[in-house]
Scaffold this active site. Structure first.
Site, PDB file in Angstrom:
ATOM      1  N   ASP A   1       0.790  -1.236   0.000  1.00 14.01           N
ATOM      2  CA  ASP A   1       0.000   0.000   0.000  1.00 14.01           C
ATOM      3  C   ASP A   1       0.823   1.288   0.000  1.00 14.01           C
ATOM      4  OD1 ASP A   1      -1.694  -2.060   0.615  1.00 14.01           O
ATOM      5  OD2 ASP A   1      -2.425  -1.216   2.490  1.00 14.01           O
TER       6      ASP A   1
ATOM      7  N   GLU B   1     -10.883  -1.501   3.839  1.00 10.06           N
ATOM      8  CA  GLU B   1      -9.615  -0.945   4.289  1.00 10.06           C
ATOM      9  C   GLU B   1      -9.177   0.217   3.404  1.00 10.06           C
ATOM     10  OE1 GLU B   1      -6.982  -4.272   4.437  1.00 10.06           O
ATOM     11  OE2 GLU B   1      -7.245  -4.805   2.348  1.00 10.06           O
TER      12      GLU B   1
END
Length: 490
Positions: free
Chosen positions: A41, A220
């Site tokens: 990420d 998320e």
């Protein structure tokens, strides 16, 4: 940040697929990738004093997911990146999971005017293994030298877990109307909004999404920001989800609506995806970019991220993209296109007009594909066509439009090495959201990826691939009449 394939990560650190001896086969030319180790990420993206900062989930010790650090890279133009020393290391509170960064211009936290403040999740693996539900908590750190060095706040964590196993990925922004910070936090199957006057003390404002949107996997890596439509403010809430994407595995969904500093209200009930491809995930936007909203994602998918056939590194980011609102008869859509900075790079542009897409050998006219390039086609009316990237091994990735199904597609069934994961090979699609004529499609091609932006970014897909040798040829087929074809090496 999502834990996936942890057992695989532990068992396969020495796995090697179709690698060259240097480990640089498939290394992207115009996408950021770490010099070595693992990346997932993007984190803490913030712009300050002429520099774009990109932090990212990083395992510097191996090429599979592992103990998370915040890696760091900087750029002046969103294209050329310089990797910096690791910013945040694991500590007694846990490893450093995903989060965001802001510039505290008002010195609300007391760390100093214009302090760069990182807000992130500490993940305590020992507590998780002991059976606790409170192993993820939110902490902060600050930098007074533009991200070069960091000091963790002694009062961490600043937001403790109330007993939710998935309690992570804080995206923080300043809400001027309420003179407060807003934290958008992923909490299992919904979003919880918190507010704070100083980045240290947080209170819950509201919750959103338990019964809206896609719920094929855990929520998320959220983001919340306003976009402007002819003077009207529309709020956008990004929620990444894994699994449950439109083409399998990880993907980025979004909602449009309103936000009053307390509650986000969606203006629709249908599911919207920012990128339909299999390989854009955990995408969020930069902080501190007035007048622009710039998006970046992780260019992979948790279905196979730990086993893709690269060498001493794994994963890259997408290219940076400018986001914009498009109002349609069915409400607002968020379109994305390559950032305008891409117009400043590249070599001579090859152009051809009134081309028949009948086995048109683009690279025999424009020059062989050698690394990164942009290709765009315009059609006077919607019609089926294909653009094939290929090499001398007979490997190919086929991109195109199916008029009958009214969808764009990327087919990597014969793209090269696909055996590392049973679901990798396949044909992936995105609907055509534009209506009527004309139509256009632009591709950003790199050694191991293609990003598709159709109809000025209304339909978007990202796909990675791993040919034995890099693709060198581009052929356009299908018989459609093309009003314009352009090619530019990057």
């Amino acid at each position: 940040m999502r834990i996936r394939h942890v057992i695989i990560a532990l068992l396969l650190p020495a796995l090697a697929w179709a690698q060259d001896k240097t480990g640089e086969l498939h290394r992207p030319k115009i996408h950021f990738s770490p010099k070595k180790g693992w990346m997932n990420d993007p984190n803490g993206m913030v712009y300050f004093n002429g520099t774009y900062h990109l932090f990212f989930q990083h395992n510097p010790h191996n090429t599979v997911w592992g103990p998370m650090h915040w890696g760091h890279a900087t750029s002046k133009d969103l294209i050329h990146w310089k990797e910096q020393p690791i910013a945040l290391y694991p500590d007694t509170l846990g490893t450093i999971f995903s989060g965001s960064a802001v510039i505290d211009t008002k010195n609300t936290a007391g760390f100093g005017k214009n302090a760069m403040v990182a807000i992130y999740t500490n993940h305590n693996h020992s507590q998780e293994q002991a059976g606790s539900d409170k192993f993820q908590n939110q902490s902060i750190a600050y930098s007074l030298d533009e991200g070069k060095t960091w000091t963790k706040y002694k009062g961490n964590p600043v937001l403790s877990n109330p007993g939710i196993r998935d309690f992570r990925d804080p995206k923080v922004s300043w809400y001027e109307a309420g003179k407060k910070w807003i934290m958008t936090l992923a909490t299992k199957d919904h979003i919880t909004f918190y507010s704070s006057p100083d980045l240290k003390q947080w209170k819950e404002e509201s919750r959103f999404g338990e019964n809206l949107g896609a719920h094929g996997g855990v929520w998320e890596c959220p983001d919340l920001f306003p976009l402007n439509d002819k003077g009207k403010e529309i709020w956008v809430l990004i929620v990444n989800i894994n699994p449950g994407g439109p083409n399998g595995g990880s993907a980025t969904q979004y909602f449009t609506g309103s936000f009053d500093g307390h509650v986000f209200k969606a203006d629709h009930t249908d599911i919207k995806w920012l990128d339909y491809g299999p390989d854009e995930y955990a995408g969020i936007t930069w902080s501190n970019t007035p007048g622009r909203r710039i998006f970046l994602g992780w260019m992979s998918n948790w279905q196979y991220a730990n086993v893709v056939p690269t060498g001493n590194w794994r994963s890259a980011t997408t290219i940076a993209r400018d986001l914009k609102l498009v109002k349609t008869g069915k409400g607002y859509l968020v379109a994305s296109e390559p950032v305008r900075e891409f117009n400043r790079i590249g070599g001579k542009v090859f152009k051809a007009e009134n081309v028949s897409a009948d086995n048109y050998q683009l690279t025999s006219k424009a020059g062989k594909l050698a690394g990164a390039a942009r290709v765009s086609v315009s059609l006077p009316k919607a019609a089926s066509f294909t653009i094939t990237l290929s090499n001398n091994q007979g490997e190919q990735t086929v991109i195109g439009y199916d008029e009958g199904k009214q969808e764009y597609f990327i087919d990597r069934t014969k793209s090269g090495e696909t055996g590392f994961e049973k679901g990798f090979a396949g044909r992936h699609t995105v609907p055509r959201f534009a209506t009527g004529d004309p139509m256009n499609l632009a591709l950003v091609i790199d050694d191991a990826s293609v990003e598709l932006f159709a109809d000025n970014g209304l339909s978007v897909m990202t796909s990675i691939f791993f040919p034995t040798n890099n693709y060198t040829d581009i052929t356009i087929s299908g018989g459609a009449q093309l009003s314009k074809v352009t090619y530019q090496a990057l």
